[in-house]
Design an enzyme around this catalytic site. Structure first.
Site, mmCIF file in Angstrom:
data_model
loop_
_atom_site.group_PDB
_atom_site.id
_atom_site.type_symbol
_atom_site.label_atom_id
_atom_site.label_comp_id
_atom_site.label_asym_id
_atom_site.label_seq_id
_atom_site.Cartn_x
_atom_site.Cartn_y
_atom_site.Cartn_z
ATOM 1 N N GLU A 122 -23.054 -20.293 -21.368
ATOM 2 C CA GLU A 122 -22.091 -21.340 -21.762
ATOM 3 C C GLU A 122 -22.369 -22.729 -21.181
ATOM 4 O O GLU A 122 -21.457 -23.393 -20.705
ATOM 5 C CB GLU A 122 -20.670 -20.908 -21.363
ATOM 6 C CG GLU A 122 -20.270 -19.567 -21.934
ATOM 7 C CD GLU A 122 -18.853 -19.148 -21.564
ATOM 8 O OE1 GLU A 122 -18.246 -19.802 -20.699
ATOM 9 O OE2 GLU A 122 -18.362 -18.175 -22.145
ATOM 10 N N GLU A 175 -20.846 -10.106 -27.131
ATOM 11 C CA GLU A 175 -19.451 -9.925 -26.701
ATOM 12 C C GLU A 175 -18.517 -9.860 -27.904
ATOM 13 O O GLU A 175 -17.468 -10.506 -27.937
ATOM 14 C CB GLU A 175 -19.027 -11.087 -25.786
ATOM 15 C CG GLU A 175 -19.954 -11.305 -24.613
ATOM 16 C CD GLU A 175 -19.523 -12.444 -23.693
ATOM 17 O OE1 GLU A 175 -18.378 -12.900 -23.770
ATOM 18 O OE2 GLU A 175 -20.366 -12.872 -22.883
HETATM 19 C C1 XIL Z 1 -13.907 -12.586 -19.609
HETATM 20 C C2 XIL Z 1 -13.373 -11.277 -19.075
HETATM 21 O O1 XIL Z 1 -13.314 -10.333 -20.135
HETATM 22 C C3 XIL Z 1 -12.008 -11.490 -18.472
HETATM 23 O O2 XIL Z 1 -11.551 -10.295 -17.868
HETATM 24 C C4 XIL Z 1 -12.061 -12.603 -17.423
HETATM 25 O O3 XIL Z 1 -10.765 -12.874 -16.930
HETATM 26 C C5 XIL Z 1 -12.660 -13.861 -18.027
HETATM 27 O O4 XIL Z 1 -13.919 -13.562 -18.580
HETATM 28 N N1 XIL Z 1 -17.335 -15.227 -22.282
HETATM 29 C C6 XIL Z 1 -18.012 -14.515 -21.329
HETATM 30 C C7 XIL Z 1 -17.334 -13.399 -20.628
HETATM 31 O O5 XIL Z 1 -19.226 -14.734 -21.134
HETATM 32 O O6 XIL Z 1 -17.813 -13.266 -19.329
HETATM 33 C C8 XIL Z 1 -15.837 -13.594 -20.624
HETATM 34 O O7 XIL Z 1 -15.232 -12.419 -20.051
HETATM 35 C C9 XIL Z 1 -15.345 -13.836 -22.019
HETATM 36 C C10 XIL Z 1 -15.949 -15.097 -22.587
#
Ligand code: XIL
Length: 632
Positions: A345, A468
């Site tokens: 990111e 994801e």
């Molecule tokens: C999220 C987790 O699922 C949550 O539990 C945490 O509070 C915040 O992060 N992009 C990513 C992930 O790369 O690491 C994130 O995961 C969601 C968005």
């Protein structure tokens, strides 16, 4: 509820309250009323508060039964003398509950004048240090606030396990507290395994967090459908891995604050699971602005220290990445860490770097990396160090969300192409946090937009992983938009399948809707009762079942003396086209997934007769564009 029951096999039924939570560990808002074995239940009418303690250490909280307020009957538990917001009544779980089992915690909470509380979870990890997470936040209001069915669980690797109430200041009252075992529900055995359906296409995996391991049904779903890959949901991120206390101690002892000290203790349960079940692991994530402590960027690792300069940060970065891979190798030599999100990111939707700054509560947009480096020039060293220290076979990815939006997409391609030329990157992670909304035409991104991103990333010649995946529907809309969601998932999978030759993994960000970072928008393909939603059926419909490729990795890239049959025809389909150039790049970038025959290798070696190289791919493209009239 009257009286107190300890470990009695009774049923209880509770109403549902709408709760929102940020959920590193455990979740709330179960769909149905809970019925299950009651482990402990009290309304404090007998005046017994002996199973509650304060949190030890400096916690000055005193606990007593009080008649000042009561949600039911005439008494409640009073926590008085609290000196910090994180002080408060705690209930020890591991003396009355079993590991690897899920429980519902329910309670009523009230402040003397105003209620401002959280339900939290604490345990000691394998390193003996306490870890905390919030189960339910924002328990705010002027009267009794209800927590219903907050899910909690722990594993054998956790000791001194508590749930506790914290938040606000002043007196806190608790009433109608109960712990109920979540009843086991069977999964649907007779439906087809997603990972089997897609065996000939790509790996199917999911993110898991330690608390997931405690639900047998949940894990049965994970193994049946999404067992080709595990991503640790939170516990391999910098804020979990960097060990502040150990960093400070090392600095004090040696005067060196460029060698960060790390620990994988929070990730242990999930990594042990992967090891035991022989599941390859995606590492998520090394360099990220979020979930990374501010002190990591400060002199002497002090929260309020001055920002370090670029040189020092480069040293910290290198030593961190080195320690990260070396420790994993030492602790888990059996695990196949096959992919790693090196940088997460870093680009905004307009193609610019993030604003410089630290993480402050409530706003996690700014980047301390940009603050120290002035721009995004930290990306290349991150990949350089990852390449240097990552084990053989661990492919390196840049990972991002909104990765289909033009400004960001173009910037990622520009960056990735440059890193690829330098041999530093293997692939692009498309997070794919999507929004199905209330109709296909309102969805964002539209399937066409998503497909456009796949096409553009594929054209870089890098591997693509969907890292994801989840797709939300409108909040609190029940099952109303399940069919819309199914239609959307189906269109997204159609696009991914169309690019199957470029996509090596599809990883969901969770499995059942209730255990998701976007739980209120039900973004996944199984519901809280472990039943497949319409979205599940929509992504297995119409998918041609292909034979799984041989799992034997081959790094074959030479012709072993074979003569070419058609120069340029790397895939031996008797044509010379872009697919040949792409195959060459894939074989170079990801030899454990993409293979080429000896005949193909002989055909592919169009320049220099030196085995296949990216120059061969380039030459085929020039030839196809008419820039070269003959190959070679
Ligand atoms: C999220 C987790 O699922 C949550 O539990 C945490 O509070 C915040 O992060 N992009 C990513 C992930 O790369 O690491 C994130 O995961 C969601 C968005």
């Amino acid at each position: 509820m009257k009286g107190k029951i300890l470990a009695a096999a009774l049923s209880t039924s509770m109403g549902l309250s709408a709760l929102t939570a940020s959920i590193p560990m455990g979740t709330v808002a179960a769909d149905s009323a809970a019925t299950g074995k009651v482990i402990y239940s009290t309304d404090f009418e007998d005046g017994d508060v002996s199973l509650f303690t304060n949190r030890g250490g400096d916690d000055t909280t005193e606990l007593s039964a009080s008649e000042d307020f009561a949600s039911s009957g005439s008494k409640s538990l009073l926590a008085s003398g609290r000196s910090e917001s994180w002080n408060g009544p705690a209930f020890r779980l591991d003396t009355v509950c079993e590991p690897n089992t899920q429980y519902y915690v329910s309670a009523k909470i009230k402040g003397r004048y105003y209620t401002n509380a959280m339900l939290s979870f604490q345990y000691s990890g394998t390193d003996g240090k306490p870890k905390y997470s919030n189960l339910v936040q924002n328990l705010n209001g002027s009267d009794w606030i209800t927590v219903t069915n907050a899910k909690v669980s722990f594993t054998e690797d956790m000791t001194d396990v508590y749930v506790y109430f914290e938040g606000g200041d002043g007196d806190m009252f608790i009433d109608d507290f109960s712990i109920v075992e979540v009843p086991a529900k069977p999964i649907e055995e007779d439906i087809e395994s997603l990972s089997d359906v897609y065996a000939g296409y790509f790996r199917m995996g999911t993110a898991l967090t330690p608390s997931d391991l405690s639900s047998k049904s949940f894990m049965a779903l994970a193994q049946k459908h999404l067992g080709d890959s595990v991503t640790v949901g939170n516990e391999m991120k910098p804020d979990s891995v960097l060990d502040h206390e150990a960093c400070l101690a090392y600095f004090e002892e040696t005067g060196d604050d460029t060698t960060p000290q790390i620990s994988f203790s929070a990730a242990t349960p999930v990594l042990n699971y992967a090891k035991k079940n022989n599941i390859p692991v995606r590492i998520h994530t090394l360099v990220w602005h979020s979930q990374t402590p501010n002190w990591f960027f400060k002199e002497g690792y002090a929260d309020d220290g001055a920002w370090v300069d670029k040189d020092k940060m480069l040293k910290r970065m290198e030593n961190y990445i080195k320690a990260y891979f070396e420790t994993l190798e030492k602790l888990y030599p059996e695990i196949d860490f096959y992919a790693c999100d090196v940088v997460n990111e870093a680009w905004l939707e307009d193609g610019n770097p993030r604003q410089p700054g630290e993480q402050v509560s409530g706003s996690y947009e700014k980047s301390a990396w940009v603050k120290v480096f002035g721009d995004n020039s930290f990306i290349e060293p991150a990949f350089t160090y990852a390449r240097k220290y990552a084990p053989e076979g661990c492919k390196l990815y840049y990972n991002d969300y909104n990765e289909y939006m033009d400004g960001k997409l173009n910037k990622i391609i520009e960056m990735a192409t440059d890193l690829k030329e330098k041999g530093l990157i293997d692939g692009i992670g498309m997070q794919s946090h999507l929004d199905a909304r209330q109709s296909l035409s309102a969805s964002f991104p539209s399937p066409a937009m998503y497909k456009n991103a796949l096409a553009k990333y594929a054209a870089t010649g890098l591997d693509i992983q969907i890292t994801e995946l989840d797709a939300t529907i409108p909040e609190n809309s029940g099952t109303q938009y399940y069919d819309v969601q199914a239609e959307y998932y189906s269109a997204i999978f159609d696009a991914i399948v169309e690019y199957k030759d470029y996509v090596s993994a599809v990883i969901f960000w969770g499995i059942t809707d209730d255990i998701s970072w976007r739980a209120s928008q039900r973004p996944l393909i199984f519901d809280a009762d472990f039943k497949a939603k319409p979205a599940y059926y929509s992504i297995i419909d119409d998918v041609e079942r292909l034979e799984a490729p041989s799992t034997q990795p081959t790094t074959q890239s030479t012709s072993d003396g074979k003569e070419p049959t058609l120069l340029g025809d790397a895939n031996c389909d008797e044509k010379v086209n872009l697919a040949d150039a792409i195959l060459i790049m894939q074989v170079k970038a990801n030899p454990s997934k993409y293979t080429i025959t000896q005949e193909g290798a002989a055909n592919a070696d169009v320049v220099d007769n030196d085995g296949i190289t990216n120059l061969d791919a380039l030459e085929i493209q020039k030839y196809l564009l008419g820039l070269d009239t003959v190959l070679g």
